[in-house]
Motif scaffolding. Structure first.
Motif, PDB file in Angstrom:
ATOM      1  N   TRP A 169       0.840  -1.199   0.000  1.00  0.00           N
ATOM      2  CA  TRP A 169       0.000   0.000   0.000  1.00  0.00           C
ATOM      3  C   TRP A 169       0.872   1.245   0.000  1.00  0.00           C
ATOM      4  O   TRP A 169       1.931   1.291   0.624  1.00  0.00           O
ATOM      5  N   ASP A 170       0.402   2.255  -0.696  1.00  0.00           N
ATOM      6  CA  ASP A 170       1.128   3.512  -0.811  1.00  0.00           C
ATOM      7  C   ASP A 170       1.176   4.232   0.540  1.00  0.00           C
ATOM      8  O   ASP A 170       0.461   3.868   1.487  1.00  0.00           O
ATOM      9  N   VAL A 171       1.981   5.280   0.608  1.00  0.00           N
ATOM     10  CA  VAL A 171       2.120   6.031   1.857  1.00  0.00           C
ATOM     11  C   VAL A 171       0.821   6.715   2.265  1.00  0.00           C
ATOM     12  O   VAL A 171       0.659   7.094   3.430  1.00  0.00           O
ATOM     13  N   ASP A 172      -0.131   6.872   1.334  1.00  0.00           N
ATOM     14  CA  ASP A 172      -1.413   7.474   1.712  1.00  0.00           C
ATOM     15  C   ASP A 172      -2.326   6.487   2.431  1.00  0.00           C
ATOM     16  O   ASP A 172      -3.382   6.864   2.940  1.00  0.00           O
ATOM     17  N   ARG A 173      -1.943   5.199   2.449  1.00  0.00           N
ATOM     18  CA  ARG A 173      -2.642   4.137   3.173  1.00  0.00           C
ATOM     19  C   ARG A 173      -4.041   3.855   2.632  1.00  0.00           C
ATOM     20  O   ARG A 173      -4.829   3.161   3.270  1.00  0.00           O
ATOM     21  N   LEU A 174      -4.336   4.400   1.465  1.00  0.00           N
ATOM     22  CA  LEU A 174      -5.640   4.191   0.842  1.00  0.00           C
ATOM     23  C   LEU A 174      -5.545   3.469  -0.497  1.00  0.00           C
ATOM     24  O   LEU A 174      -6.534   2.896  -0.959  1.00  0.00           O
ATOM     25  N   HIS A 175      -4.369   3.518  -1.122  1.00  0.00           N
ATOM     26  CA  HIS A 175      -4.234   3.009  -2.484  1.00  0.00           C
ATOM     27  C   HIS A 175      -3.054   2.050  -2.598  1.00  0.00           C
ATOM     28  O   HIS A 175      -2.048   2.206  -1.901  1.00  0.00           O
ATOM     29  N   LEU A 176      -3.191   1.105  -3.502  1.00  0.00           N
ATOM     30  CA  LEU A 176      -2.153   0.103  -3.707  1.00  0.00           C
ATOM     31  C   LEU A 176      -0.940   0.680  -4.431  1.00  0.00           C
ATOM     32  O   LEU A 176      -1.045   1.636  -5.201  1.00  0.00           O
ATOM     33  N   THR A 177       0.201   0.055  -4.199  1.00  0.00           N
ATOM     34  CA  THR A 177       1.409   0.361  -4.955  1.00  0.00           C
ATOM     35  C   THR A 177       1.332  -0.294  -6.335  1.00  0.00           C
ATOM     36  O   THR A 177       0.383  -1.022  -6.652  1.00  0.00           O
ATOM     37  N   GLY A 178       2.370  -0.070  -7.127  1.00  0.00           N
ATOM     38  CA  GLY A 178       2.425  -0.715  -8.429  1.00  0.00           C
ATOM     39  C   GLY A 178       2.388  -2.226  -8.325  1.00  0.00           C
ATOM     40  O   GLY A 178       1.717  -2.901  -9.116  1.00  0.00           O
ATOM     41  N   ASP A 179       3.106  -2.790  -7.357  1.00  0.00           N
ATOM     42  CA  ASP A 179       3.100  -4.243  -7.184  1.00  0.00           C
ATOM     43  C   ASP A 179       1.716  -4.729  -6.773  1.00  0.00           C
ATOM     44  O   ASP A 179       1.252  -5.785  -7.222  1.00  0.00           O
ATOM     45  N   GLY A 180       1.038  -3.956  -5.943  1.00  0.00           N
ATOM     46  CA  GLY A 180      -0.322  -4.325  -5.567  1.00  0.00           C
ATOM     47  C   GLY A 180      -1.248  -4.353  -6.770  1.00  0.00           C
ATOM     48  O   GLY A 180      -2.044  -5.290  -6.945  1.00  0.00           O
ATOM     49  N   HIS A 181      -1.161  -3.344  -7.620  1.00  0.00           N
ATOM     50  CA  HIS A 181      -2.002  -3.304  -8.824  1.00  0.00           C
ATOM     51  C   HIS A 181      -1.662  -4.451  -9.776  1.00  0.00           C
ATOM     52  O   HIS A 181      -2.562  -5.019 -10.419  1.00  0.00           O
ATOM     53  N   ARG A 182      -0.390  -4.781  -9.874  1.00  0.00           N
ATOM     54  CA  ARG A 182      -0.005  -5.905 -10.731  1.00  0.00           C
ATOM     55  C   ARG A 182      -0.670  -7.191 -10.255  1.00  0.00           C
ATOM     56  O   ARG A 182      -1.153  -8.002 -11.062  1.00  0.00           O
ATOM     57  N   ARG A 183      -0.738  -7.371  -8.953  1.00  0.00           N
ATOM     58  CA  ARG A 183      -1.358  -8.577  -8.400  1.00  0.00           C
ATOM     59  C   ARG A 183      -2.869  -8.578  -8.640  1.00  0.00           C
ATOM     60  O   ARG A 183      -3.461  -9.631  -8.891  1.00  0.00           O
ATOM     61  N   VAL A 184      -3.492  -7.416  -8.552  1.00  0.00           N
ATOM     62  CA  VAL A 184      -4.925  -7.339  -8.851  1.00  0.00           C
ATOM     63  C   VAL A 184      -5.180  -7.717 -10.309  1.00  0.00           C
ATOM     64  O   VAL A 184      -6.102  -8.485 -10.619  1.00  0.00           O
TER      65      VAL A 184
END
Length: 258
Positions: A169-184
């Protein structure tokens, strides 16, 4: 599950999660799971077309009013719909209304696409998830019921251990990082019946040393200053981070892989 399906078009409907925050590209725009998925689908389907109507900050009422009819009119092979989570995070949330609006969206989209895809959205482990868990799980129960009723596919991101890991999760704690989006994107890809490219997308990253007390306090202070206080300010003044922003990719056009 079907294997090697042929889908020639994709329309994505939703909020910041589908817009791609916070998978930031060098030019300052966001990529995100829907763009990654579109690129994969385009690679196996000549003439593939893609539209992304998502706008950050949208509540389910706004998604229904501003995106659903446009998406239905495109008559795409695949439509993804993710919405309602922003509503559950508001201090006051009418879950009956959220359920009714999500039902309306599904009923208007399902007849006009070959495959509707719904999601149980991911949640970052921590106090926010625990506080709003009952609302979130009520939303996901509705998603499951609607999928069964209308023949939609459900991508269970909420139950994936990897996507609860704070490191995705990004530093804003609301949105995924690039790796998170890749997994989605991988999860949706597999749910659509394609062979896995990452069979272990649900597994968390390798273990690492947790940040120390001082590092955590610095991160908390930065989060409060850069993200939490502005978010509270928007709530108090009735504004949204998506006010005035156009859809990410408003027309169903050929997707350029270059």
């Amino acid at each position: 599950m079907r294997t090697n399906p042929t889908h020639t078009s994709l329309v994505a409907v939703g909020d910041s999660f589908t817009e791609g925050m916070s998978d930031l590209l060098p030019d300052g725009t966001y990529r995100g799971w829907a763009d990654i998925l579109a690129a994969r689908m385009a690679a196996v389907a000549p003439g593939f077309r893609y539209a992304n109507l998502a706008v950050r900050g949208k509540l389910i009422r706004q998604i229904v009013d501003e995106q659903v009819d446009a998406a239905a009119a495109m008559r795409a092979d695949v439509v993804t719909l993710v919405g309602g989570l922003n509503d559950t995070l508001r201090p006051k949330c009418d879950m009956v209304a959220v359920r009714d609006l999500l039902t309306e969206a599904v009923e208007r989209l399902a007849p006009h696409c070959k495959q509707l895809v719904l999601m149980r959205s991911p949640a970052r482990q921590g106090p926010v998830q625990e506080r709003f868990r009952p609302r979130m799980e009520a939303l996901f129960t509705c998603v499951d019921e609607l999928a069964e009723r209308h023949g939609a596919l459900v991508v269970d991101l909420y139950g994936a251990p990897s996507l609860g890991d704070q490191r995705l999760w990004d530093v804003d704690r609301l949105h995924l990082t690039g790796d998170g989006h890749r997994r989605v994107a991988e999860a949706v890809w597999q749910t659509l019946g394609h062979p896995p490219e990452d069979p272990e997308w649900q597994l968390p990253p390798p273990a690492s040393l947790p940040p120390g007390w001082t590092e955590r306090r610095v991160a908390d202070a930065r989060f409060a200053r850069q993200y939490l206080l502005p978010w509270i300010g928007r709530r108090l003044t009735g504004r949204s981070s998506g006010d005035g922003l156009p859809p990410k990719r408003p027309e169903l056009l050929p997707y350029d892989l270059r």
